[in-house]
Design a protein around this motif. Structure first.
Motif, PDB file in Angstrom:
ATOM      1  N   ARG A   1     -30.393 129.702  26.309  1.00 20.35           N
ATOM      2  CA  ARG A   1     -30.365 131.045  26.133  1.00 20.35           C
ATOM      3  C   ARG A   1     -31.418 131.494  24.938  1.00 20.35           C
ATOM      4  NH1 ARG A   1     -27.518 131.466  29.381  1.00 20.35           N
ATOM      5  NH2 ARG A   1     -25.187 132.123  29.984  1.00 20.35           N
ATOM      6  N   GLU A   2     -31.747 132.615  24.989  1.00 21.15           N
ATOM      7  CA  GLU A   2     -32.736 133.245  23.774  1.00 21.15           C
ATOM      8  C   GLU A   2     -32.014 133.437  22.584  1.00 21.15           C
ATOM      9  OE1 GLU A   2     -36.008 133.847  24.154  1.00 21.15           O
ATOM     10  OE2 GLU A   2     -36.085 133.092  26.004  1.00 21.15           O
ATOM     11  N   ILE A   3     -32.720 132.767  21.424  1.00 24.67           N
ATOM     12  CA  ILE A   3     -31.822 132.843  20.123  1.00 24.67           C
ATOM     13  C   ILE A   3     -32.881 133.471  19.346  1.00 24.67           C
ATOM     14  CG2 ILE A   3     -30.783 130.764  20.516  1.00 24.67           C
ATOM     15  CD1 ILE A   3     -32.653 129.118  18.921  1.00 24.67           C
ATOM     16  N   SER A   4     -32.310 133.760  18.141  1.00 28.69           N
ATOM     17  CA  SER A   4     -33.117 134.626  17.077  1.00 28.69           C
ATOM     18  C   SER A   4     -34.169 133.728  16.606  1.00 28.69           C
ATOM     19  CB  SER A   4     -32.024 135.135  15.869  1.00 28.69           C
ATOM     20  OG  SER A   4     -31.531 134.091  14.991  1.00 28.69           O
ATOM     21  N   ASP A   5     -35.021 134.629  15.773  1.00 29.43           N
ATOM     22  CA  ASP A   5     -36.154 133.856  15.257  1.00 29.43           C
ATOM     23  C   ASP A   5     -35.667 132.854  14.038  1.00 29.43           C
ATOM     24  OD1 ASP A   5     -38.128 135.077  16.743  1.00 29.43           O
ATOM     25  OD2 ASP A   5     -38.567 136.695  15.316  1.00 29.43           O
ATOM     26  N   VAL A   6     -34.795 133.135  13.188  1.00 32.46           N
ATOM     27  CA  VAL A   6     -34.111 132.409  12.382  1.00 32.46           C
ATOM     28  C   VAL A   6     -33.321 131.129  12.837  1.00 32.46           C
ATOM     29  CG1 VAL A   6     -32.415 132.152  10.503  1.00 32.46           C
ATOM     30  CG2 VAL A   6     -33.798 134.347  10.690  1.00 32.46           C
TER      31      VAL A   6
END
Length: 311
Positions: A63-68
């Motif tokens: 899954r794509e996740i946030s930059d943080v």
């Protein structure tokens, strides 16, 4: 140079912000709290609404996740590689099995530290697991059987990021402490950033001066202890056994150019036990180690600006 400081409770420990411009203290505290909130909402396993827990069970296919969160995972994998897996971000399931299933402040009151009785604790599955985590860009892939835990590296990164956020935004020197993780950024006071190195009140103590941009982290087997199955356990897990690491060291303190690096090394030293000093000498990293009997040893050129003798 006049400094100003503020302390508050956060993540079952004490947070502290010190700045070299007192008029900017309120803004610095707000910036620090914002960074810590972002880290918590990205990777806390104690919040059902954190990104990590929302995505749990969906990561097997990636899954794509946030930059943080991606930055936290990336740092955690780098820590695992650096320590040959002694610091493993995929031990959430082990901690869960040992009863560390909620914020530490909500666990049963721990008893006084005593000899570890780990032989009575059973762990059904122990396997190196960090190598099974995949991160390509911001796409994270984790087997369903693994639960990630970023408690240590997340706190260290939050200290690093908050100190730099304050300095870059406000233009003043800053020191941010989150429990045993202390980061600095910007111009330091003329005397440097003075840090007391001591875990429990009766432990040997010393003070060190940190130059601007340096950090210090302490890993302890004396704190974050709780009772599980009638035995005392602590939160630093040896990935090779799936049990709390042997408490050969009461504390290990490391100075480095970032909290993330210092925390990684200090945690690995607890796991490595008596093998830690030789590894530290190979790394050339300044460190202070207190063994189970309270004896202090240093290596790697522990900061020569130590201002107070061991007591």
């Amino acid at each position: 140079m006049v400094t100003a400081a503020r302390r508050w409770e956060l993540w079952s420990t004490e947070a502290c912000v010190i700045v070299t411009e007192p008029s900017m203290l309120d803004q610095a505290v707000d910036l620090s709290k914002a960074v810590c909130h972002d880290v918590e909402m990205a990777c806390s396993r104690f919040r059902d609404d954190s990104e990590l827990m929302i995505l749990r069970g969906q990561l097997a296919d990636g899954r794509e996740i946030s930059d943080v969160l991606a930055a936290i995972v990336r740092s955690a994998l780098a820590a695992a590689e650096m320590t040959d897996g002694d610091v493993d971000p995929a031990l959430g399931g082990v901690l869960l099995g040992l009863g560390y299933d909620r914020d530490f402040a909500l666990l049963d009151e721990p008893q006084s530290p005593g000899p570890e009785a780990q032989g009575s604790i059973r762990v059904t599955t122990v396997a190196p697991s960090w190598t099974r985590i995949g991160l390509a860009g911001n796409r994270l892939k984790v087997p369903e059987c693994l639960l990630l835990d970023f408690g240590a590296i997340g706190k260290a990164l939050a200290a690093d990021w908050a100190a730099h956020r304050i300095s870059s935004t406000l233009g003043c020197g800053s020191m941010v402490g989150l429990g045993g993780d202390i980061a600095t950024a910007g111009e330091a006071p003329p005397e440097g950033w003075v840090v007391l190195v001591q875990d429990l009140p009766d432990d040997p103590s010393g003070c060190v001066r940190l130059n601007s941009g340096y950090a210090v982290a302490t890993s302890s087997t004396q704190k974050r202890r709780w009772s599980h199955s009638g035995r005392q356990v602590h939160h630093i897990i040896d990935p090779h056994t799936g049990l709390p690491a042997e408490a050969f060291w009461r504390t290990v303190t490391v100075a480095a150019k970032s909290c993330a690096e210092a925390n990684t090394i200090s945690t690995a030293c607890v796991v490595r036990g008596r093998r830690a000093p030789s590894w530290l000498r190979d790394l050339g990293v300044p460190a202070r180690l207190v063994d189970s009997a309270g004896r202090v040893s240093t290596c790697g050129g522990w900061p020569p600006d130590e201002m107070a003798g061991q007591s």
